[in-house]
Design a protein around this motif. Structure first.
Motif, PDB file in Angstrom:
ATOM      1  N   SER A   1     -13.919 -24.487 -58.333  1.00 46.56           N
ATOM      2  CA  SER A   1     -13.487 -23.405 -58.237  1.00 46.56           C
ATOM      3  C   SER A   1     -12.022 -22.964 -58.756  1.00 46.56           C
ATOM      4  N   THR A   2     -11.102 -22.963 -57.425  1.00 42.83           N
ATOM      5  CA  THR A   2      -9.969 -22.558 -57.952  1.00 42.83           C
ATOM      6  C   THR A   2      -9.063 -21.977 -56.738  1.00 42.83           C
ATOM      7  N   ASN A   3      -8.154 -22.386 -56.258  1.00 44.31           N
ATOM      8  CA  ASN A   3      -7.373 -22.295 -55.520  1.00 44.31           C
ATOM      9  C   ASN A   3      -5.833 -22.429 -56.270  1.00 44.31           C
TER      10      ASN A   3
END
Length: 123
Positions: A58-60
């Motif tokens: 995931s990318t945040n």
């Protein structure tokens, strides 16, 4: 022991761009997350962007950089980049590379910080 080496900081005019790089090395079995934090004088350290491997990845991004900054993993193992566009004076801070890794011992999980690289946005 894990070492993080950052590069790419410097002085840039408002609206300009910089590309930060970070490479992790040492006794790493696998990487759980790599990313970037920043800290301005008198302020607490804050998340900029992070890539996590758990759950398929995931990318945040922090809200204040969405649409301007892009985090990515390099082809070289345990390397992460931060492309910073449309820089503002309020982006001025020391930027720290961060990683959370599993070590070679079963169940060992540790977080590490780079030494930081200065980003200054000024006319």
């Amino acid at each position: 022991q894990v070492q993080l080496v950052e590069s790419g900081g410097g002085l840039v005019q408002p609206g300009g761009s910089l590309r930060l790089s970070c490479a992790a090395s040492g006794s790493i079995f696998s990487v759980n997350a790599m990313g970037w934090y920043r800290q301005a004088p008198g302020k607490q350290r804050e998340l900029v962007a992070i890539l996590a491997s758990g759950g398929g990845g995931s990318t945040n991004y922090a809200d204040f950089v969405k649409g301007r900054f892009t985090i990515s993993r390099g082809n070289a193992k345990n390397t992460v980049y931060l492309q910073m566009n449309s820089l503002k004076p309020e982006d001025t801070a020391v930027y720290y590379c961060y990683t959370d890794v599993y070590g070679l011992r079963l169940g060992e999980q540790s977080a590490y910080w780079g030494q930081g690289t200065q980003v200054t946005v000024s006319s």
